[in-house]
Write an enzyme that holds these catalytic residues in place. Structure first.
Site, mmCIF file in Angstrom:
data_model
loop_
_atom_site.group_PDB
_atom_site.id
_atom_site.type_symbol
_atom_site.label_atom_id
_atom_site.label_comp_id
_atom_site.label_asym_id
_atom_site.label_seq_id
_atom_site.Cartn_x
_atom_site.Cartn_y
_atom_site.Cartn_z
ATOM 1 N N GLU A 147 66.662 17.327 46.608
ATOM 2 C CA GLU A 147 66.014 16.504 47.607
ATOM 3 C C GLU A 147 65.631 17.358 47.966
ATOM 4 O O GLU A 147 65.117 18.444 48.276
ATOM 5 C CB GLU A 147 65.867 16.300 48.486
ATOM 6 C CG GLU A 147 64.974 15.520 49.283
ATOM 7 C CD GLU A 147 65.727 14.837 50.775
ATOM 8 O OE1 GLU A 147 65.030 13.453 51.068
ATOM 9 O OE2 GLU A 147 66.783 15.620 51.306
ATOM 10 N N HIS A 149 63.009 18.500 50.257
ATOM 11 C CA HIS A 149 62.480 18.494 51.681
ATOM 12 C C HIS A 149 61.732 19.132 52.421
ATOM 13 O O HIS A 149 62.173 20.605 51.970
ATOM 14 C CB HIS A 149 63.749 18.012 51.621
ATOM 15 C CG HIS A 149 64.026 17.463 53.117
ATOM 16 N ND1 HIS A 149 63.756 18.184 54.438
ATOM 17 C CD2 HIS A 149 64.357 15.686 53.988
ATOM 18 C CE1 HIS A 149 63.827 17.142 55.919
ATOM 19 N NE2 HIS A 149 63.917 15.882 54.198
ATOM 20 N N ASP A 179 60.268 14.367 49.174
ATOM 21 C CA ASP A 179 60.426 13.814 49.885
ATOM 22 C C ASP A 179 59.060 13.803 50.884
ATOM 23 O O ASP A 179 58.467 14.977 50.663
ATOM 24 C CB ASP A 179 61.756 14.322 50.946
ATOM 25 C CG ASP A 179 62.085 13.442 52.224
ATOM 26 O OD1 ASP A 179 61.051 14.042 53.493
ATOM 27 O OD2 ASP A 179 62.424 12.730 52.745
ATOM 28 N N HIS A 268 61.396 10.346 47.681
ATOM 29 C CA HIS A 268 61.861 9.049 49.293
ATOM 30 C C HIS A 268 61.037 9.391 50.120
ATOM 31 O O HIS A 268 60.185 10.378 50.143
ATOM 32 C CB HIS A 268 63.371 10.637 49.593
ATOM 33 C CG HIS A 268 64.552 9.892 49.850
ATOM 34 N ND1 HIS A 268 65.158 11.319 49.604
ATOM 35 C CD2 HIS A 268 65.383 9.543 49.181
ATOM 36 C CE1 HIS A 268 66.441 11.732 48.817
ATOM 37 N NE2 HIS A 268 66.079 10.018 48.769
ATOM 38 N N GLU A 304 62.529 5.404 53.585
ATOM 39 C CA GLU A 304 63.574 6.666 54.245
ATOM 40 C C GLU A 304 62.700 6.067 55.546
ATOM 41 O O GLU A 304 62.218 7.298 55.646
ATOM 42 C CB GLU A 304 63.308 7.534 53.749
ATOM 43 C CG GLU A 304 64.940 7.999 54.326
ATOM 44 C CD GLU A 304 64.611 9.458 53.455
ATOM 45 O OE1 GLU A 304 66.295 10.014 53.375
ATOM 46 O OE2 GLU A 304 64.038 10.458 53.317
#
Length: 339
Positions: A147, A149, A179, A268, A304
């Site tokens: 991910e 992120h 993400d 995400h 999410e």
């Protein structure tokens, strides 16, 4: 109501969005799945293995069969299983690469057993671990990706190291999971209000917000924030609490994802709250989603909701419904088709 944008990628939910409902025991595992389907928040369904499955990564034949029955019963599709690296699970030492390979393998086997086509891994494990797992991934036809992120972005050194290793491995199963918290234009007003409810000093909050806006990485921001607050003799606990903001969201542009678009295996769709128009108030989905649509991404975007970290008495299912409604509006407008 359709749960798929006009063309391109598909929508879905991660059970992580419903953390409060789960932890407060308002819903069991099967209840959450049923409610996602009832409110038409699929068709994709993402799970975090260690959060949702007792005894994970050990998945019994009965549990796997029941999960597949639930998917069929509710018209849902397994989209992604999030797994853990846990490199520091033993106090005082880190896993070796061999140990990490052995730790990841049964989690991938669990994904295959339950019918997940994609696995989210973590940058905490060296990319060598994932490369060594390629034969297992190929055996099951499972795609994998860490991910990306906040505070990372596609050009961050850790991501670049994986991109270079991927180029050498040259496998279509190796990818990334963006993400959208990496594309924030501001911190959520609800998050800032929560800081004030904690009675953190207003001058420190403003300093932290000023530093957050700077185009630097999280490590630099933490150091800069510490430098700016040092003359104020601030409580270290307050400084630490505010420095968290440098990691949960970071400024970024929609265009940056083009660098890795061919390797995006899942998404995400991070969100927190909405403005009066029903648009996510901190993350510019109106710019981001067209980039993914035009880039040819056809996988799943899991809604999410992370507002559960500080927002109580909020219906997470309603929040996810708002997020998916915005996604449909954005893509419908972009493609000139009715939502």
């Amino acid at each position: 109501m359709t749960t798929t944008p006009a063309k391109g990628f598909q929508l879905g939910s991660t059970l992580y969005s419903f953390t409060n409902e789960w932890h407060e025991r308002r819903y069991g595992f099967e209840d959450l799945i049923a409610e996602v389907a009832k409110r038409q928040l699929g068709p994709g369904l993402e799970l975090i293995g260690f959060s949702s499955i007792r005894g994970f990564p050990n998945v019994s034949d009965d549990f796997a069969a029941r999960f597949k029955d639930l998917m069929a019963e509710h018209g849902l599709t397994p989209s992604c299983l999030s797994i853990n690296a846990d490199m520091a699970i033993r106090r005082g030492t880190m896993m070796s690469v061999d140990e990490a390979v052995a730790y990841h393998a049964p989690q991938i086997e669990a994904a295959a057993k339950m019918g997940f086509p994609t696995v989210r891994c973590q940058f905490a494990a060296p990319v060598e671990v994932i490369i060594r797992l390629l034969p297992l991934l190929e055996k099951h036809g499972i795609k994998i990706g860490p991910e990306v992120h906040a505070p990372l972005n596609p050009s961050s050194p850790p991501v670049m190291a994986w991109r270079e290793a991927y180029a050498k491995a040259n496998s279509p199963l190796l990818g990334f999971i963006p993400d959208f918290g990496c594309c924030a234009s501001r911190l959520p007003a609800t998050y800032i209000a929560n800081l004030r409810r904690q009675e953190l000093p207003e001058d420190l909050i403003q300093l932290a917000l000023d530093v957050w806006q700077l185009p630097k990485d999280a490590g630099w921001k933490r150091q800069e924030f510490a430098r700016r607050v040092e003359p104020l003799n601030a409580d270290p606990a307050d400084v630490s609490a505010l420095a968290v903001m440098f990691n949960i969201l970071s400024p970024g542009t929609a265009e940056m994802w083009k660098e890795i678009m061919p390797q995006v295996v899942h998404v995400h769709g991070k969100f927190y709250d909405f403005d009066e128009h029903g648009d996510e108030a901190s993350i510019d989905y109106n710019s981001i989603l067209p980039v993914f649509h035009d880039g040819g991404f056809t996988g799943f975007m899991s809604s999410e909701w992370e507002g559960h970290l500080y927002m109580r008495n909020v219906d997470a299912f309603e929040m996810v419904a708002k997020h998916q409604a915005q996604a449909r509006r954005v893509i419908a407008k972009h493609t000139g088709q009715a939502a």
